[in-house]
Design an enzyme around this catalytic site. Structure first.
Site, PDB file in Angstrom:
ATOM      1  N   PRO A  11       1.355  -1.161  -0.310  1.00  6.02           N
ATOM      2  CA  PRO A  11       0.063   0.140   0.339  1.00  6.02           C
ATOM      3  C   PRO A  11       1.273   1.230  -0.023  1.00  6.02           C
ATOM      4  O   PRO A  11       2.030   1.402   0.506  1.00  6.02           O
ATOM      5  CB  PRO A  11      -0.635  -0.336   1.275  1.00  6.02           C
ATOM      6  CG  PRO A  11       0.069  -1.006   1.986  1.00  6.02           C
ATOM      7  CD  PRO A  11      -0.099  -2.212   0.971  1.00  6.02           C
ATOM      8  N   ASN A  12       0.608   2.248  -0.688  1.00  2.00           N
ATOM      9  CA  ASN A  12       1.099   3.938  -0.774  1.00  2.00           C
ATOM     10  C   ASN A  12       2.073   3.634  -1.432  1.00  2.00           C
ATOM     11  O   ASN A  12       2.329   5.038  -2.247  1.00  2.00           O
ATOM     12  CB  ASN A  12       1.302   3.708   0.628  1.00  2.00           C
ATOM     13  CG  ASN A  12      -0.034   4.705   1.034  1.00  2.00           C
ATOM     14  OD1 ASN A  12      -0.989   4.716   0.388  1.00  2.00           O
ATOM     15  ND2 ASN A  12      -0.514   3.481   2.433  1.00  2.00           N
ATOM     16  N   ARG A  19       4.395  11.013  -2.742  1.00  2.00           N
ATOM     17  CA  ARG A  19       5.122  10.384  -1.064  1.00  2.00           C
ATOM     18  C   ARG A  19       5.956  10.977   0.184  1.00  2.00           C
ATOM     19  O   ARG A  19       7.296   9.988  -0.224  1.00  2.00           O
ATOM     20  CB  ARG A  19       4.072   9.374  -0.912  1.00  2.00           C
ATOM     21  CG  ARG A  19       4.555   9.027   0.113  1.00  2.00           C
ATOM     22  CD  ARG A  19       3.954   7.001   0.378  1.00  2.00           C
ATOM     23  NE  ARG A  19       4.093   6.652   1.598  1.00  2.00           N
ATOM     24  CZ  ARG A  19       4.423   5.611   1.940  1.00  2.00           C
ATOM     25  NH1 ARG A  19       4.713   4.069   1.273  1.00  2.00           N
ATOM     26  NH2 ARG A  19       3.724   4.908   3.255  1.00  2.00           N
ATOM     27  N   TYR A  24      10.966   8.826   0.583  1.00  5.78           N
ATOM     28  CA  TYR A  24      10.539   7.835   0.242  1.00  5.78           C
ATOM     29  C   TYR A  24      11.718   8.380  -1.148  1.00  5.78           C
ATOM     30  O   TYR A  24      11.383   7.122  -1.871  1.00  5.78           O
ATOM     31  CB  TYR A  24       9.610   7.251  -0.407  1.00  5.78           C
ATOM     32  CG  TYR A  24       8.718   6.694   1.307  1.00  5.78           C
ATOM     33  CD1 TYR A  24       9.461   5.627   1.444  1.00  5.78           C
ATOM     34  CD2 TYR A  24       7.825   7.442   1.708  1.00  5.78           C
ATOM     35  CE1 TYR A  24       9.148   5.123   3.188  1.00  5.78           C
ATOM     36  CE2 TYR A  24       6.969   6.853   2.682  1.00  5.78           C
ATOM     37  CZ  TYR A  24       7.280   6.138   3.306  1.00  5.78           C
ATOM     38  OH  TYR A  24       7.542   5.182   4.196  1.00  5.78           O
ATOM     39  N   ASN A  75       7.898  -5.554  -1.252  1.00  9.64           N
ATOM     40  CA  ASN A  75       8.161  -4.202   0.320  1.00  9.64           C
ATOM     41  C   ASN A  75       6.904  -4.368  -0.011  1.00  9.64           C
ATOM     42  O   ASN A  75       6.022  -4.460  -0.464  1.00  9.64           O
ATOM     43  CB  ASN A  75       8.496  -3.311  -1.374  1.00  9.64           C
ATOM     44  CG  ASN A  75       8.805  -1.960   0.076  1.00  9.64           C
ATOM     45  OD1 ASN A  75       8.048  -2.084   1.074  1.00  9.64           O
ATOM     46  ND2 ASN A  75       8.723  -0.700  -0.247  1.00  9.64           N
ATOM     47  N   ALA A  78       3.331  -0.412   4.645  1.00 15.80           N
ATOM     48  CA  ALA A  78       2.929  -0.473   6.294  1.00 15.80           C
ATOM     49  C   ALA A  78       2.321  -2.223   6.575  1.00 15.80           C
ATOM     50  O   ALA A  78       2.109  -2.601   7.972  1.00 15.80           O
ATOM     51  CB  ALA A  78       1.694  -0.090   6.448  1.00 15.80           C
ATOM     52  N   GLU A  99      13.085  -9.319   1.502  1.00  9.23           N
ATOM     53  CA  GLU A  99      12.881  -8.139   1.800  1.00  9.23           C
ATOM     54  C   GLU A  99      13.241  -6.308   1.092  1.00  9.23           C
ATOM     55  O   GLU A  99      14.269  -6.290   2.013  1.00  9.23           O
ATOM     56  CB  GLU A  99      12.345  -8.342   3.072  1.00  9.23           C
ATOM     57  CG  GLU A  99      11.526  -6.606   3.991  1.00  9.23           C
ATOM     58  CD  GLU A  99      11.168  -7.168   5.890  1.00  9.23           C
ATOM     59  OE1 GLU A  99      11.846  -8.359   6.092  1.00  9.23           O
ATOM     60  OE2 GLU A  99      10.741  -6.228   5.812  1.00  9.23           O
ATOM     61  N   HIS A 101      12.564  -2.113   1.866  1.00  8.13           N
ATOM     62  CA  HIS A 101      12.312  -1.271   1.990  1.00  8.13           C
ATOM     63  C   HIS A 101      12.842  -0.047   1.540  1.00  8.13           C
ATOM     64  O   HIS A 101      14.682   0.133   1.414  1.00  8.13           O
ATOM     65  CB  HIS A 101      12.263  -0.943   3.768  1.00  8.13           C
ATOM     66  CG  HIS A 101      11.367  -2.348   4.306  1.00  8.13           C
ATOM     67  ND1 HIS A 101       9.734  -1.908   3.852  1.00  8.13           N
ATOM     68  CD2 HIS A 101      11.655  -2.884   4.864  1.00  8.13           C
ATOM     69  CE1 HIS A 101       9.206  -3.597   4.322  1.00  8.13           C
ATOM     70  NE2 HIS A 101      10.934  -3.963   5.353  1.00  8.13           N
ATOM     71  N   LEU A 102      12.235   1.140   1.023  1.00  4.70           N
ATOM     72  CA  LEU A 102      13.159   1.963   0.481  1.00  4.70           C
ATOM     73  C   LEU A 102      13.973   2.774   1.922  1.00  4.70           C
ATOM     74  O   LEU A 102      14.936   3.869   1.606  1.00  4.70           O
ATOM     75  CB  LEU A 102      12.165   3.121  -0.310  1.00  4.70           C
ATOM     76  CG  LEU A 102      11.683   2.394  -1.820  1.00  4.70           C
ATOM     77  CD1 LEU A 102      10.385   2.524  -1.502  1.00  4.70           C
ATOM     78  CD2 LEU A 102      12.200   2.974  -2.798  1.00  4.70           C
ATOM     79  N   SER A 103      13.055   3.084   2.928  1.00  2.00           N
ATOM     80  CA  SER A 103      13.874   3.979   3.889  1.00  2.00           C
ATOM     81  C   SER A 103      14.470   2.693   4.639  1.00  2.00           C
ATOM     82  O   SER A 103      13.746   1.315   4.586  1.00  2.00           O
ATOM     83  CB  SER A 103      12.207   4.960   4.326  1.00  2.00           C
ATOM     84  OG  SER A 103      11.392   3.581   5.267  1.00  2.00           O
ATOM     85  N   ARG A 108      13.585   4.582  11.953  1.00  2.00           N
ATOM     86  CA  ARG A 108      12.093   5.885  12.239  1.00  2.00           C
ATOM     87  C   ARG A 108      11.067   5.191  13.310  1.00  2.00           C
ATOM     88  O   ARG A 108      11.634   4.576  14.578  1.00  2.00           O
ATOM     89  CB  ARG A 108      11.104   5.212  10.845  1.00  2.00           C
ATOM     90  CG  ARG A 108      11.871   5.663   9.151  1.00  2.00           C
ATOM     91  CD  ARG A 108      11.126   5.590   8.067  1.00  2.00           C
ATOM     92  NE  ARG A 108      10.244   6.258   8.248  1.00  2.00           N
ATOM     93  CZ  ARG A 108       9.193   6.189   7.525  1.00  2.00           C
ATOM     94  NH1 ARG A 108       9.251   4.749   6.629  1.00  2.00           N
ATOM     95  NH2 ARG A 108       8.256   6.693   7.591  1.00  2.00           N
ATOM     96  N   ARG A 112       7.809   0.498  13.195  1.00  2.00           N
ATOM     97  CA  ARG A 112       8.313   0.193  12.300  1.00  2.00           C
ATOM     98  C   ARG A 112       9.252  -0.837  12.525  1.00  2.00           C
ATOM     99  O   ARG A 112      10.240  -0.937  11.056  1.00  2.00           O
ATOM    100  CB  ARG A 112       8.154   1.191  11.405  1.00  2.00           C
ATOM    101  CG  ARG A 112       7.148   2.445  10.914  1.00  2.00           C
ATOM    102  CD  ARG A 112       7.678   3.551   9.488  1.00  2.00           C
ATOM    103  NE  ARG A 112       7.469   4.936   9.967  1.00  2.00           N
ATOM    104  CZ  ARG A 112       5.850   4.749   9.228  1.00  2.00           C
ATOM    105  NH1 ARG A 112       5.233   3.626   7.811  1.00  2.00           N
ATOM    106  NH2 ARG A 112       5.313   5.419   9.177  1.00  2.00           N
TER     107      ARG A 112
END
Ligand code: DQA
Length: 150
Positions: A11-12, A19, A24, A75, A78, A99, A101-103, A108, A112
């Site tokens: 999502p997103n 965003r 990101y 990815n 959330a 797996e 993740h961009l961030s 964070r 997360r």
């Protein structure tokens, strides 16, 4: 014909580019897809790149991967931090999982910093932006090779 690597986005992630670019990056999901297609081609791997905002659709794609793919790069957005259903599907798939993740999720919010997806993943790449997807494909190329040799 070799089976593809499924690159699944949650999502997103369709909002990439607009965003929270400070978190990101400024690349769109299409830019990420283009990076993956180019990198996968160089590695000799077919790639099937998808995005959904729906948990059930992601679960369905992971179930599909079990017979139609040779590995999964995910990815889960959330859902990474909430979805036992996605974890169960990944474990049932019995495929190499990387797996992404961009961030850097460890720099964070505390919520997360836990990933259900990680319990099914051979490895995790996070904090390196869109480049992380290319690195995940490189890692996947090795994982797939190891599997076919074994
Ligand atoms: C993300 C990190 C998640 O915590 C977040 O919910 C996302 C994107 C990342 O790529 O950095 O949607 O998976």
């Amino acid at each position: 014909m070799a089976k593809p690597i499924f690159v699944l986005n949650g999502p997103n992630l369709n909002m990439l580019g607009t965003r929270e670019p400070a978190v990101y990056g400024s690349e769109t999901l299409d830019d990420v897809r283009a990076r993956c297609v180019t990198r996968a081609k160089a590695l000799g791997l077919p790639v099937d790149f998808r995005q959904s905002n729906l948990e059930g659709e992601l679960v369905g794609w992971i179930q599909e991967a079990r017979t139609k793919a040779q590995g999964i790069i995910v990815n889960a957005g959330a859902y990474t931090h909430t979805s036992i259903a996605i974890l169960d599907a990944l474990q049932a798939a019995e495929l190499p999982v990387v797996e992404v993740h961009l961030s850097n999720i460890f720099r964070r919010d505390e919520f997360r910093q836990h990933s259900f997806v990680s319990l099914a993943a051979a490895g995790v790449i996070c904090g390196l932006g869109a480049k992380g997807y290319e690195l995940a494909l490189e890692a996947m190329a090795d994982l797939v090779k190891r599997r076919t040799k074994a």
